[in-house]
Design a protein around this motif. Structure first.
Motif, PDB file in Angstrom:
ATOM      1  N   ARG A  82      93.814  47.418  54.368  1.00  0.00           N
ATOM      2  CA  ARG A  82      93.539  47.771  55.767  1.00  0.00           C
ATOM      3  C   ARG A  82      92.172  47.287  56.226  1.00  0.00           C
ATOM      4  N   ALA A  83      91.252  47.074  55.294  1.00  0.00           N
ATOM      5  CA  ALA A  83      89.918  46.588  55.652  1.00  0.00           C
ATOM      6  C   ALA A  83      89.315  45.873  54.456  1.00  0.00           C
ATOM      7  N   CYS A  84      88.580  44.803  54.731  1.00  0.00           N
ATOM      8  CA  CYS A  84      87.849  44.069  53.690  1.00  0.00           C
ATOM      9  C   CYS A  84      86.461  43.765  54.229  1.00  0.00           C
ATOM     10  N   ASN A 121      87.142  41.054  43.151  1.00  0.00           N
ATOM     11  CA  ASN A 121      86.542  39.775  42.730  1.00  0.00           C
ATOM     12  C   ASN A 121      86.858  38.676  43.749  1.00  0.00           C
ATOM     13  N   TRP A 122      88.123  38.533  44.124  1.00  0.00           N
ATOM     14  CA  TRP A 122      88.536  37.694  45.238  1.00  0.00           C
ATOM     15  C   TRP A 122      89.936  38.163  45.648  1.00  0.00           C
ATOM     16  N   GLY A 123      90.399  37.666  46.801  1.00  0.00           N
ATOM     17  CA  GLY A 123      91.745  38.015  47.248  1.00  0.00           C
ATOM     18  C   GLY A 123      91.818  39.058  48.338  1.00  0.00           C
ATOM     19  N   GLY A 124      90.681  39.558  48.805  1.00  0.00           N
ATOM     20  CA  GLY A 124      90.682  40.684  49.730  1.00  0.00           C
ATOM     21  C   GLY A 124      91.025  40.357  51.169  1.00  0.00           C
ATOM     22  N   PHE A 125      90.849  39.103  51.590  1.00  0.00           N
ATOM     23  CA  PHE A 125      91.170  38.746  52.971  1.00  0.00           C
ATOM     24  C   PHE A 125      92.652  38.397  53.065  1.00  0.00           C
ATOM     25  N   ALA A 126      93.463  39.414  52.830  1.00  0.00           N
ATOM     26  CA  ALA A 126      94.920  39.272  52.816  1.00  0.00           C
ATOM     27  C   ALA A 126      95.532  40.631  53.102  1.00  0.00           C
ATOM     28  N   GLU A 127      96.801  40.626  53.479  1.00  0.00           N
ATOM     29  CA  GLU A 127      97.452  41.898  53.799  1.00  0.00           C
ATOM     30  C   GLU A 127      97.773  42.721  52.556  1.00  0.00           C
ATOM     31  N   LYS A 128      97.853  42.055  51.394  1.00  0.00           N
ATOM     32  CA  LYS A 128      98.069  42.755  50.131  1.00  0.00           C
ATOM     33  C   LYS A 128      97.307  42.024  49.031  1.00  0.00           C
ATOM     34  N   LYS A 185     100.356  37.629  55.316  1.00  0.00           N
ATOM     35  CA  LYS A 185      99.327  36.746  55.838  1.00  0.00           C
ATOM     36  C   LYS A 185      98.077  36.859  54.969  1.00  0.00           C
ATOM     37  N   ALA A 186      97.415  35.720  54.779  1.00  0.00           N
ATOM     38  CA  ALA A 186      96.182  35.690  53.989  1.00  0.00           C
ATOM     39  C   ALA A 186      95.330  34.518  54.443  1.00  0.00           C
ATOM     40  N   MET A 187      94.017  34.662  54.301  1.00  0.00           N
ATOM     41  CA  MET A 187      93.087  33.571  54.541  1.00  0.00           C
ATOM     42  C   MET A 187      92.940  32.793  53.236  1.00  0.00           C
ATOM     43  N   ILE A 188      93.306  31.502  53.244  1.00  0.00           N
ATOM     44  CA  ILE A 188      93.440  30.733  52.018  1.00  0.00           C
ATOM     45  C   ILE A 188      92.480  29.541  51.998  1.00  0.00           C
ATOM     46  N   PRO A 245      87.117  31.018  41.709  1.00  0.00           N
ATOM     47  CA  PRO A 245      88.537  31.317  41.506  1.00  0.00           C
ATOM     48  C   PRO A 245      89.374  30.040  41.450  1.00  0.00           C
ATOM     49  N   PRO A 246      90.496  30.077  40.739  1.00  0.00           N
ATOM     50  CA  PRO A 246      91.420  28.933  40.764  1.00  0.00           C
ATOM     51  C   PRO A 246      92.022  28.772  42.155  1.00  0.00           C
ATOM     52  N   LYS A 247      92.127  27.553  42.614  1.00  0.00           N
ATOM     53  CA  LYS A 247      92.661  27.282  43.949  1.00  0.00           C
ATOM     54  C   LYS A 247      94.185  27.135  43.901  1.00  0.00           C
ATOM     55  N   PRO A 248      94.869  27.528  44.975  1.00  0.00           N
ATOM     56  CA  PRO A 248      94.351  28.132  46.209  1.00  0.00           C
ATOM     57  C   PRO A 248      94.004  29.611  45.989  1.00  0.00           C
ATOM     58  N   PHE A 249      93.072  30.114  46.793  1.00  0.00           N
ATOM     59  CA  PHE A 249      92.670  31.518  46.664  1.00  0.00           C
ATOM     60  C   PHE A 249      92.215  32.038  48.020  1.00  0.00           C
ATOM     61  N   SER A 250      92.123  33.357  48.093  1.00  0.00           N
ATOM     62  CA  SER A 250      91.547  34.029  49.249  1.00  0.00           C
ATOM     63  C   SER A 250      90.253  34.691  48.795  1.00  0.00           C
ATOM     64  N   PRO A 251      89.144  34.515  49.513  1.00  0.00           N
ATOM     65  CA  PRO A 251      87.932  35.273  49.163  1.00  0.00           C
ATOM     66  C   PRO A 251      88.106  36.741  49.561  1.00  0.00           C
ATOM     67  N   GLY A 252      87.041  37.498  49.473  1.00  0.00           N
ATOM     68  CA  GLY A 252      87.106  38.925  49.801  1.00  0.00           C
ATOM     69  C   GLY A 252      86.983  39.767  48.550  1.00  0.00           C
ATOM     70  N   LEU A 253      85.851  40.483  48.417  1.00  0.00           N
ATOM     71  CA  LEU A 253      85.500  41.164  47.170  1.00  0.00           C
ATOM     72  C   LEU A 253      85.784  42.656  47.168  1.00  0.00           C
TER      73      LEU A 253
END
Length: 328
Positions: free
Chosen positions: A35-37, A90-97, A2-5, A55-63
């Motif tokens: 486990r936490a962002c 940089n981005w991608g942190g709002f995701a399970e991995k 799961k990820a916020m996209i 970031p190139p789309k699609p992406f998840s924010p989260g630094l």
């Protein structure tokens, strides 16, 4: 996973929970099980498409994440599967991995709570490098921190007090100012109720303030600038008010004032050792019990939009964190 996209830039409602493929660790990379962002103001700007990094789309924010090493890519040494780590993504942190370069990882003290880890490096690093390395803050000096109830401002109060400064915290909410007092502020000023310039002069008995740590901009910046002591230093951290002040250069001459721009992330590119040295000092302070993140709100992954809104709309003090997995 799961990820916020984000598929199209725009309002926060464009950030949606999706099922996407797990990342794979390429050469020199590590996959982190998140486990936490922590939530940063940049996350909102990144969704809108107005941040300096796009970031190139699609992406998840989260630094900034905390988690464990789930997979090692080719050539990675110094880490093992299961190690607890902090990562700047940089981005991608709002995701399970998330997959990150190994040099973006930092080992953390065993047992350090994931929400503390995720809230630590950027906020504390910004304040420590700004106050110590850039502004050369000295014990006994007057330090003004604007936006003192926010995630970064509160760390500036805490670190300034630890460095021996006399801290004056500015915010527009009495509850946030109480939190600032608990972190070491000697005086507090509610800029919605008080004349900032006159109050700073009164507190310093007309001598003025030595260092201003300003993340707000606008009229608050201008009031602090006019209340500075000779050889004062004013740190430009950000513009939460949305108003970028203009400073007549001749005004700097009258009192020999230094105007210092500061962007923590730039040091990753041209002087990373400054950040490495700062992180070591900060983690030692944490282990010694001298500093601890103030986390006012925690949200599960599916409520990331609400978490970002809470920070953006100033409905929180200190840090806001999105939790995942067993820690949610």
């Amino acid at each position: 996973m799961k990820a916020m996209i984000v598929r199209e830039n725009g309002p926060l409602s464009n950030l949606q929970l999706e099922e996407v493929a797990d990342p794979v660790a390429g050469p020199g990379q590590v996959v982190v099980g998140v486990r936490a962002c922590s939530v940063n103001f940049a996350d909102s700007l990144m969704v809108e498409g107005t941040y300096q990094v796009r970031p190139p789309k699609p992406f998840s924010p989260g630094l900034e994440v905390s988690g464990y090493v789930a997979e090692l890519g080719e050539g990675v040494t110094g880490f093992a599967v299961g190690d607890q780590v902090q990562a700047l993504t940089n981005w991608g942190g709002f995701a399970e991995k998330v997959a990150v370069p190994v040099d973006a990882l930092l080992k953390v003290p065993a047992g350090m709570p994931h929400e503390d880890v995720a809230s630590f490096v950027v906020a504390y690093g910004t304040s420590h490098v700004a106050l110590d390395y850039r502004a050369r803050l000295q014990a006994g000096e007057w330090l003004v921190v604007t936006g003192a109830g926010g995630g970064v401002g509160l760390t500036a109060v805490e670190i300034g007090h630890l460095m021996g400064a006399r801290v004056i915290a500015l915010a527009g909410d009495d509850d946030k100012l109480e939190v600032a007092r608990s972190k070491g502020a000697e005086f507090t000023v509610n800029y919605k109720d008080e004349d900032v310039r006159e109050r700073l002069k009164e507190i310093t008995e007309g001598k003025g303030v030595n260092v201003v740590y300003d993340a707000v901009g606008g009229d608050i910046f201008r009031a602090c600038f006019r209340a500075m002591a000779p050889e004062g230093r004013i740190l430009v951290i950000g513009f939460a008010s949305g108003d970028i002040p203009q400073v007549p250069a001749n005004h700097l001459l009258v009192k020999n004032i230094e105007l210092i721009g500061f962007y923590w992330g730039a040091y990753k590119e041209f002087k990373n050792q400054v950040l490495v040295d700062s992180a070591k000092r900060l983690l030692q302070w944490y282990e010694d019990g001298k500093i601890k993140p103030h986390i006012s709100k925690k949200f599960p992954l599916e409520e990331t939009v609400e978490a970002i809104r809470s920070l953006r709309d100033r409905k929180s003090s200190g840090k806001v964190v999105v939790m995942m997995g067993a820690d949610a």
